[in-house]
Design a protein around this motif. Structure first.
Motif, PDB file in Angstrom:
ATOM      1  N   VAL A  13       8.730  -0.817  -0.701  1.00  0.00           N
ATOM      2  CA  VAL A  13       7.933  -1.757   0.085  1.00  0.00           C
ATOM      3  C   VAL A  13       7.044  -2.490  -0.913  1.00  0.00           C
ATOM      4  O   VAL A  13       6.174  -1.888  -1.538  1.00  0.00           O
ATOM      5  CB  VAL A  13       7.105  -1.053   1.172  1.00  0.00           C
ATOM      6  CG1 VAL A  13       6.273  -2.076   1.948  1.00  0.00           C
ATOM      7  CG2 VAL A  13       8.008  -0.265   2.116  1.00  0.00           C
ATOM      8  N   LEU A  14       7.307  -3.775  -1.064  1.00  0.00           N
ATOM      9  CA  LEU A  14       6.596  -4.613  -2.021  1.00  0.00           C
ATOM     10  C   LEU A  14       5.725  -5.603  -1.257  1.00  0.00           C
ATOM     11  O   LEU A  14       6.188  -6.194  -0.275  1.00  0.00           O
ATOM     12  CB  LEU A  14       7.584  -5.380  -2.896  1.00  0.00           C
ATOM     13  CG  LEU A  14       8.707  -4.561  -3.540  1.00  0.00           C
ATOM     14  CD1 LEU A  14       9.651  -5.479  -4.314  1.00  0.00           C
ATOM     15  CD2 LEU A  14       8.130  -3.481  -4.444  1.00  0.00           C
ATOM     16  N   GLY A  15       4.491  -5.803  -1.685  1.00  0.00           N
ATOM     17  CA  GLY A  15       3.602  -6.704  -0.955  1.00  0.00           C
ATOM     18  C   GLY A  15       2.825  -7.631  -1.858  1.00  0.00           C
ATOM     19  O   GLY A  15       2.456  -7.268  -2.975  1.00  0.00           O
ATOM     20  N   ALA A  16       2.579  -8.831  -1.343  1.00  0.00           N
ATOM     21  CA  ALA A  16       1.773  -9.831  -2.041  1.00  0.00           C
ATOM     22  C   ALA A  16       0.458 -10.025  -1.282  1.00  0.00           C
ATOM     23  O   ALA A  16       0.264  -9.501  -0.182  1.00  0.00           O
ATOM     24  CB  ALA A  16       2.541 -11.140  -2.148  1.00  0.00           C
ATOM     25  N   ALA A  17      -0.439 -10.811  -1.866  1.00  0.00           N
ATOM     26  CA  ALA A  17      -1.805 -10.960  -1.363  1.00  0.00           C
ATOM     27  C   ALA A  17      -1.909 -11.959  -0.218  1.00  0.00           C
ATOM     28  O   ALA A  17      -2.404 -13.066  -0.372  1.00  0.00           O
ATOM     29  CB  ALA A  17      -2.742 -11.350  -2.499  1.00  0.00           C
ATOM     30  N   ALA A  18      -1.435 -11.547   0.943  1.00  0.00           N
ATOM     31  CA  ALA A  18      -1.682 -12.244   2.207  1.00  0.00           C
ATOM     32  C   ALA A  18      -2.416 -11.245   3.086  1.00  0.00           C
ATOM     33  O   ALA A  18      -2.295 -10.031   2.883  1.00  0.00           O
ATOM     34  CB  ALA A  18      -0.357 -12.663   2.847  1.00  0.00           C
ATOM     35  N   GLY A  19      -3.169 -11.731   4.046  1.00  0.00           N
ATOM     36  CA  GLY A  19      -3.944 -10.834   4.904  1.00  0.00           C
ATOM     37  C   GLY A  19      -3.124  -9.716   5.507  1.00  0.00           C
ATOM     38  O   GLY A  19      -3.619  -8.604   5.717  1.00  0.00           O
ATOM     39  N   ALA A  20      -1.855  -9.982   5.762  1.00  0.00           N
ATOM     40  CA  ALA A  20      -0.972  -8.971   6.366  1.00  0.00           C
ATOM     41  C   ALA A  20      -0.791  -7.743   5.478  1.00  0.00           C
ATOM     42  O   ALA A  20      -0.383  -6.686   5.970  1.00  0.00           O
ATOM     43  CB  ALA A  20       0.385  -9.588   6.687  1.00  0.00           C
ATOM     44  N   VAL A  21      -1.117  -7.852   4.190  1.00  0.00           N
ATOM     45  CA  VAL A  21      -0.929  -6.708   3.289  1.00  0.00           C
ATOM     46  C   VAL A  21      -1.819  -5.534   3.695  1.00  0.00           C
ATOM     47  O   VAL A  21      -1.511  -4.379   3.390  1.00  0.00           O
ATOM     48  CB  VAL A  21      -1.150  -7.106   1.807  1.00  0.00           C
ATOM     49  CG1 VAL A  21      -2.630  -7.209   1.449  1.00  0.00           C
ATOM     50  CG2 VAL A  21      -0.437  -6.145   0.875  1.00  0.00           C
ATOM     51  N   PHE A  22      -2.890  -5.806   4.442  1.00  0.00           N
ATOM     52  CA  PHE A  22      -3.751  -4.711   4.892  1.00  0.00           C
ATOM     53  C   PHE A  22      -3.026  -3.796   5.884  1.00  0.00           C
ATOM     54  O   PHE A  22      -3.441  -2.664   6.090  1.00  0.00           O
ATOM     55  CB  PHE A  22      -5.058  -5.249   5.477  1.00  0.00           C
ATOM     56  CG  PHE A  22      -5.949  -5.854   4.421  1.00  0.00           C
ATOM     57  CD1 PHE A  22      -6.590  -5.052   3.501  1.00  0.00           C
ATOM     58  CD2 PHE A  22      -6.108  -7.227   4.341  1.00  0.00           C
ATOM     59  CE1 PHE A  22      -7.395  -5.606   2.507  1.00  0.00           C
ATOM     60  CE2 PHE A  22      -6.910  -7.795   3.356  1.00  0.00           C
ATOM     61  CZ  PHE A  22      -7.562  -6.983   2.437  1.00  0.00           C
ATOM     62  N   GLY A  23      -1.920  -4.269   6.463  1.00  0.00           N
ATOM     63  CA  GLY A  23      -1.107  -3.434   7.339  1.00  0.00           C
ATOM     64  C   GLY A  23      -0.053  -2.638   6.606  1.00  0.00           C
ATOM     65  O   GLY A  23       0.635  -1.806   7.212  1.00  0.00           O
ATOM     66  N   LEU A  24       0.087  -2.844   5.308  1.00  0.00           N
ATOM     67  CA  LEU A  24       1.121  -2.168   4.527  1.00  0.00           C
ATOM     68  C   LEU A  24       0.983  -0.642   4.558  1.00  0.00           C
ATOM     69  O   LEU A  24       1.984   0.039   4.740  1.00  0.00           O
ATOM     70  CB  LEU A  24       1.132  -2.710   3.099  1.00  0.00           C
ATOM     71  CG  LEU A  24       2.267  -2.218   2.208  1.00  0.00           C
ATOM     72  CD1 LEU A  24       2.787  -3.367   1.345  1.00  0.00           C
ATOM     73  CD2 LEU A  24       1.804  -1.083   1.319  1.00  0.00           C
ATOM     74  N   PRO A  25      -0.223  -0.070   4.427  1.00  0.00           N
ATOM     75  CA  PRO A  25      -0.303   1.395   4.500  1.00  0.00           C
ATOM     76  C   PRO A  25       0.243   1.959   5.814  1.00  0.00           C
ATOM     77  O   PRO A  25       0.934   2.982   5.818  1.00  0.00           O
ATOM     78  CB  PRO A  25      -1.800   1.681   4.325  1.00  0.00           C
ATOM     79  CG  PRO A  25      -2.298   0.525   3.498  1.00  0.00           C
ATOM     80  CD  PRO A  25      -1.524  -0.659   4.042  1.00  0.00           C
TER      81      PRO A  25
END
Length: 185
Positions: A13-25
């Motif tokens: 699971v790879l994530g970039a800096a958009a507000g949605a990244v706070f849901g990654l955990p």
């Protein structure tokens, strides 16, 4: 597809800096609940935003959260993936992936996985103005033409108007369903 321990599929699971990244955990916890082994990669800015959650993510996955390339000669500590989910992918990271510009480990890994034949799923996080940009439109076509599962539109991410904030919640559930579908093939 099962590269992980005890016959479990491995999903990056790879994530970039958009507000949605706070849901990654939460998405990682859900993926683990599905029986998947998970490794996390973040762009440097996304890692900064989630710095307080990095220890929890590392404990949950059993792997370091990667945000930088390893040095020559360093061993790779992550198992090979069965699928790669790049979500959220910002306008910049999405276009960089399509153009092959690998200025971050996350984009570089997604590009390499595609070249290795690993299923790559990308769910952008952009507003309607950015989604209408000609390069973004070309990037969607390029990535889909290369076999990337672009989760955009019905059943994936639907952009909101600029300045409307998070008008719709980021569809992590749709992303995980898409991964499950790919792993089931």
């Amino acid at each position: 597809m099962e590269n992980g321990g005890a016959g479990r599929p491995v999903v990056y699971v790879l994530g970039a800096a958009a507000g949605a990244v706070f849901g990654l955990p939460g998405a990682v916890r859900e993926a683990r609940g599905r029986g998947w082994e998970v490794a996390v990669g973040l762009t440097p800015t996304a890692r900064g935003w989630l710095e307080a959650q990095v220890p929890e993510l590392e404990e949950l996955t059993g792997y370091p959260v990667k945000s930088a390339y390893r040095w020559p000669g360093q061993p790779d500590v992550l198992p090979p993936p069965d699928a790669v989910l790049f979500a959220p992918a910002t306008f910049n990271s999405f276009n960089s992936l399509a153009l092959g510009l690998t200025t971050s480990w996350v984009v570089g890994y997604a590009a390499e996985a595609l070249g290795k034949g690993v299923p790559v799923l990308v769910m952008p996080c952009v507003n309607t103005a950015l989604a209408a940009h000609p390069q973004f439109v070309r990037s969607v076509a390029t990535l889909r033409g290369a076999g990337v599962h672009v989760l955009l539109g019905a059943g994936g991410f639907v952009p909101s108007e600029p300045g409307s904030g998070d008008a719709r919640p980021y569809p992590w559930d749709a992303a995980l369903r898409a991964v499950a579908e790919v792993l089931g093939r």
